[in-house]
Motif scaffolding. Structure first.
Motif, PDB file in Angstrom:
ATOM      1  N   VAL A  95       7.217   9.055  11.931  1.00 48.42           N
ATOM      2  CA  VAL A  95       6.093   8.351  11.221  1.00 48.42           C
ATOM      3  C   VAL A  95       6.410   6.812  11.690  1.00 48.42           C
ATOM      4  O   VAL A  95       7.216   6.203  11.981  1.00 48.42           O
ATOM      5  CB  VAL A  95       6.378   8.406   9.754  1.00 48.42           C
ATOM      6  CG1 VAL A  95       7.498   7.566   9.262  1.00 48.42           C
ATOM      7  CG2 VAL A  95       5.383   7.648   9.164  1.00 48.42           C
ATOM      8  N   SER A  96       5.127   6.172  12.078  1.00 46.28           N
ATOM      9  CA  SER A  96       5.055   5.082  12.439  1.00 46.28           C
ATOM     10  C   SER A  96       4.374   3.868  11.316  1.00 46.28           C
ATOM     11  O   SER A  96       4.555   2.857  11.443  1.00 46.28           O
ATOM     12  CB  SER A  96       4.157   4.680  14.000  1.00 46.28           C
ATOM     13  OG  SER A  96       2.898   5.423  13.654  1.00 46.28           O
ATOM     14  N   TRP A  97       3.569   4.578  10.597  1.00 52.05           N
ATOM     15  CA  TRP A  97       3.118   3.750   9.552  1.00 52.05           C
ATOM     16  C   TRP A  97       2.763   4.632   8.208  1.00 52.05           C
ATOM     17  O   TRP A  97       2.136   5.938   8.337  1.00 52.05           O
ATOM     18  CB  TRP A  97       1.693   3.196   9.987  1.00 52.05           C
ATOM     19  CG  TRP A  97       1.112   2.275   9.274  1.00 52.05           C
ATOM     20  CD1 TRP A  97       1.506   1.253   8.323  1.00 52.05           C
ATOM     21  CD2 TRP A  97      -0.284   2.177   8.763  1.00 52.05           C
ATOM     22  NE1 TRP A  97       0.766   0.462   7.497  1.00 52.05           N
ATOM     23  CE2 TRP A  97      -0.553   1.083   7.734  1.00 52.05           C
ATOM     24  CE3 TRP A  97      -1.561   2.981   9.057  1.00 52.05           C
ATOM     25  CZ2 TRP A  97      -1.649   0.663   7.345  1.00 52.05           C
ATOM     26  CZ3 TRP A  97      -2.801   2.315   8.660  1.00 52.05           C
ATOM     27  CH2 TRP A  97      -2.832   1.441   7.839  1.00 52.05           C
ATOM     28  N   LEU A  98       2.970   4.064   7.101  1.00 50.49           N
ATOM     29  CA  LEU A  98       2.734   4.784   5.770  1.00 50.49           C
ATOM     30  C   LEU A  98       1.884   3.892   4.971  1.00 50.49           C
ATOM     31  O   LEU A  98       2.175   2.613   4.855  1.00 50.49           O
ATOM     32  CB  LEU A  98       3.784   5.211   5.173  1.00 50.49           C
ATOM     33  CG  LEU A  98       4.726   6.330   5.842  1.00 50.49           C
ATOM     34  CD1 LEU A  98       6.261   6.524   5.316  1.00 50.49           C
ATOM     35  CD2 LEU A  98       4.018   7.614   5.650  1.00 50.49           C
ATOM     36  N   SER A  99       0.920   4.333   3.904  1.00 52.46           N
ATOM     37  CA  SER A  99       0.154   3.297   3.349  1.00 52.46           C
ATOM     38  C   SER A  99      -0.647   4.215   2.156  1.00 52.46           C
ATOM     39  O   SER A  99      -0.886   5.205   2.202  1.00 52.46           O
ATOM     40  CB  SER A  99      -0.891   2.802   4.294  1.00 52.46           C
ATOM     41  OG  SER A  99      -1.453   1.701   3.597  1.00 52.46           O
ATOM     42  N   ARG A 100      -0.771   3.240   1.278  1.00 56.30           N
ATOM     43  CA  ARG A 100      -1.822   3.808   0.204  1.00 56.30           C
ATOM     44  C   ARG A 100      -2.848   2.852   0.240  1.00 56.30           C
ATOM     45  O   ARG A 100      -2.812   1.635   0.570  1.00 56.30           O
ATOM     46  CB  ARG A 100      -1.174   3.756  -1.348  1.00 56.30           C
ATOM     47  CG  ARG A 100       0.336   4.686  -1.394  1.00 56.30           C
ATOM     48  CD  ARG A 100       0.578   4.516  -2.898  1.00 56.30           C
ATOM     49  NE  ARG A 100       1.857   5.226  -3.196  1.00 56.30           N
ATOM     50  CZ  ARG A 100       2.326   6.169  -3.123  1.00 56.30           C
ATOM     51  NH1 ARG A 100       1.407   7.247  -3.094  1.00 56.30           N
ATOM     52  NH2 ARG A 100       3.646   6.527  -3.277  1.00 56.30           N
ATOM     53  N   PHE A 101      -4.070   3.602  -0.210  1.00 53.33           N
ATOM     54  CA  PHE A 101      -5.374   2.472  -0.172  1.00 53.33           C
ATOM     55  C   PHE A 101      -6.055   3.030  -1.252  1.00 53.33           C
ATOM     56  O   PHE A 101      -6.198   3.810  -1.729  1.00 53.33           O
ATOM     57  CB  PHE A 101      -6.144   2.663   1.240  1.00 53.33           C
ATOM     58  CG  PHE A 101      -6.454   4.414   1.348  1.00 53.33           C
ATOM     59  CD1 PHE A 101      -7.777   4.822   1.004  1.00 53.33           C
ATOM     60  CD2 PHE A 101      -5.490   5.051   2.101  1.00 53.33           C
ATOM     61  CE1 PHE A 101      -8.027   6.052   1.331  1.00 53.33           C
ATOM     62  CE2 PHE A 101      -5.825   6.299   2.371  1.00 53.33           C
ATOM     63  CZ  PHE A 101      -7.059   6.867   2.000  1.00 53.33           C
ATOM     64  N   GLY A 102      -6.956   1.970  -1.839  1.00 57.22           N
ATOM     65  CA  GLY A 102      -7.563   2.044  -3.056  1.00 57.22           C
ATOM     66  C   GLY A 102      -9.009   1.955  -2.800  1.00 57.22           C
ATOM     67  O   GLY A 102      -9.576   1.762  -1.981  1.00 57.22           O
TER      68      GLY A 102
END
Length: 477
Positions: free
Chosen positions: A228-235
């Motif tokens: 994995v290179s990037w993990l995120s949550r978005f609203g």
């Protein structure tokens, strides 16, 4: 003119995913400025898109565009390519500088900024704030940003997949929805929502284990997920600026619209904002703009922003309903996408922005007025209309035999004489058209009488290009 931009951090529940998708209309925009080829060379072409992760995807192959697909390209690379193009045109770009405020007068704006070597000031005719949802420019100008807070949190991860699914893969069940999108270089983005996405409380940063668990729970497989290179949550915090222009301050992109990244349209609409605004600023600064041209920026783009908000909210509702009733609604709409071509095409044209039109108040105007001009082909040439567009001038198409309208070129106006090769039906009877620098039709005429057509062209130029008032070409009309 000075512009301020950048990727602004937002509150966690309002954070949005960094863009991946470049839609057909945005590729057209790039093509109209000769900047599209590097994007075509690097982006992964996907011949369609989705609406709210419905099982049946939208097919872009029949859209009236030379680019009937989306390009998957990480935003960081998109920014690099845009920067290279801007530098090649002589732009100055500085990093690590932040606007802290400004003072406006009737003649100019003095911007206060802070950089690595301290604070300084810049005086400019106009300021354009492209500085994200937390825009300092918007806040300092006192422009409202009304909307609603986040009630949904999606999640995503950029990973390597040893056993990737078929192109365009998505799955939606009562356990949630997930999509897999390819990157150049063999990487993939996994994006999803789940029943626990409906929350206004921050659950903590996304982990690789959680991403894997959610993906397996929805799709039944983790596709060999690793590295994995990037993990995120978005609203889904959703807001739209009350004004796109106030005095000498203008806004574009995330500074004017914030929304759930449904359909991957956010960056695209921001680029299209800039496309609409750029030529109007150039015309104003170069002295050939008619009075009130800059005011049309808000008048034209604010409704586009409102439609973006509507579409994003509608898709968010569809993507975050896991009840039997909600799943039946999704099934109904998905079936319409698959079996009702007119419905599917209308959604595709709205999602890709090919349907964006700027209505005129003139009831006598030709129906093409305000619409996006396609990449019209001309007899005897190997390029289309997009290659002829000027960033700093309208384009007058003289389609009469022998070019009977005469030489009307002047500052802010270029002329192209020729014959259209297999034009669309709506263009087949035209004898002249005035195309804006952003590729939308300013005026179109099918008058068969040469003298009346010439007079109409003269009136149009006089009303559209300040230098056209009393010009040799207009006088001859």
């Amino acid at each position: 003119m000075v512009g301020f931009g950048g990727v602004g951090a937002d509150d966690k529940c309002g954070a949005v995913a960094v863009a991946l998708t470049i839609h057909p209309r945005t590729i057209e925009v790039l093509a109209s400025r000769g900047a599209h080829k590097p994007f075509l060379a690097e982006g992964v072409r996907i011949p369609g898109g989705h609406f709210a992760m419905l099982d049946d995807r939208l097919d872009f192959q029949d859209l009236d565009t030379p680019f009937p697909y989306t390009l998957a390209l990480p935003q960081v690379r998109t920014e690099e390519l845009l920067q290279e193009h801007a530098l090649g045109l002589g732009a100055t770009i500085v990093r690590g500088h932040r606007v802290t405020g400004f003072a406006e007068t009737e003649e100019s704006v003095t911007v206060r900024a802070r950089g690595p070597e301290g604070t300084y000031e810049i005086e400019a005719a106009y300021v354009v704030g492209c500085d994200g949802t937390r825009s300092t420019v918007r806040t300092t100008a006192g422009i409202g940003f009304p909307g609603t807070p986040a009630t949904v949190l999606g999640w995503l991860g950029d990973v390597t997949l040893d056993a990737p699914p078929r192109p365009g893969f998505s799955a939606f069940t009562r356990q949630g929805g997930v999509m897999v999108a390819p990157f150049p270089g063999g990487r993939f983005r996994i994006v999803g929502v789940s029943p626990d996405s409906r929350t206004d409380e921050w659950p903590g940063d996304l982990t690789m284990d959680e991403l894997r668990q959610k993906t397996v729970g929805i799709a039944g497989d983790d596709f060999g997920m690793r590295d994995v290179s990037w993990l995120s949550r978005f609203g889904n915090a959703t807001r739209l600026a009350a004004e796109y222009r106030r005095g000498r301050v203008l806004l574009a992109g995330d500074a004017v619209h914030q929304h759930f990244p449904a359909g991957g349209v956010g960056m695209n609409v921001g680029i299209q904002d800039a496309h609409n605004l750029g030529w109007k600023l150039a015309a104003t600064l170069n002295g050939w703009a008619p009075d009130g041209l800059l005011d049309t920026y808000h008048a034209e783009r604010h409704p586009v922003g409102a439609q973006l908000v509507e579409h994003s909210r509608a898709q968010t509702a569809l993507m975050t309903t896991f009840t039997p009733e909600g799943l039946d609604l999704r099934s109904l709409l998905s079936g319409m996408v698959a079996t009702q071509p007119a419905f599917s095409r209308a959604l595709s044209e709205r999602l890709t922005a090919l349907a964006v039109s700027y209505p005129t108040a003139d009831p006598a105007a030709h129906p093409l007025t305000g619409t996006r001009a396609p990449d019209l082909a001309f007899t005897g040439t190997d390029h289309g209309l997009f290659a002829l567009l000027h960033p700093d001038a309208y384009l007058l198409l003289d389609l009469t035999p022998g070019g009977t309208l005469g030489d009307r070129a002047l500052p802010g106006l270029a002329v192209r004489t020729g014959t259209l090769d297999r034009p669309p039906a709506a263009w087949s009877t035209l004898r002249a058209a005035l195309i804006r620098p952003d590729g939308h039709v300013a005026w179109a005429g099918d008058e068969r009488d040469d003298a009346m057509l010439s007079a109409a062209v003269g009136r149009t130029i006089a009303a559209t290009v300040a230098g056209g008032r009393g010009s040799r070409g207009t006088a001859a009309a």
